[in-house]
Design a protein around this motif. Structure first.
Motif: not given
Length: 171
Positions: A29-40
């Motif tokens: 839900k943290t804005q601007g980091i969805n690429i990294f978030s999806s990698l986790t």
């Protein structure tokens, strides 16, 4: 504020149950980091760690723009090109395995199994990189690399999500 952790990153007496959100709840839900978030979520050891309320972690999440500005993709390693050649490095099952391991190393380089993390305290990322943070005026930087922390986006039961304007060295 999350509870103190031991040197092993464990919450003392942590049972795994909480009354509030944990890192895995807030990261997507943290804005601007969805690429990294999806990698986790692509690697079971990482996603299970972020889902475990008894294991504290500071997530150093690079902004999408920082990942997109890299001179190579996070799954690429120049050594692979030198060893296997430009065409063969990531071809076939073995090449895909190399790319996947490189990508996991990229994500783990941005996870510090300590939270709260005190200023000047050296901590090891999950891949063994030694990191610390310093404050200069009203700005916070991750060293080595002098990577600016844009914001500490979330503080939850088992850790924090820090949004970075750069990428931790993962090679």
């Amino acid at each position: 504020m999350p509870p103190q952790t031991g040197s092993d990153g464990q919450n003392p007496g942590g049972s795994g149950s909480t009354n509030g959100p944990i890192v895995s709840d807030v990261l997507p839900k943290t804005q601007g980091i969805n690429i990294f978030s999806s990698l986790t979520r692509d690697f079971e050891p990482i996603s299970s760690r972020l889902n475990d309320a008894s294991r504290n972690v500071t997530v150093l999440a690079p902004r999408n723009s920082a990942i997109q500005a890299l001179p190579r993709k996070p799954w690429e390693n120049p050594e692979d090109y030198g060893k296997f050649g430009e065409v063969e490095a990531y071809q076939g099952e073995e090449g895909q395995d190399r790319a996947r391991k490189n990508l996991q190393r990229f994500v783990e380089a941005h996870l510090v199994p300590v939270s709260p993390w005190k200023e000047g305290e050296e901590a090891e990322s999950l891949v063994g990189g030694k990191l610390r943070w310093t404050r200069e005026g009203n700005k916070v930087f991750i060293e080595p690399g002098h990577i600016e922390v844009e914001t500490i986006a979330e503080q939850v039961y088992n850790g924090e999500v820090w949004v970075l304007n750069g990428v931790i060295n993962y090679a």
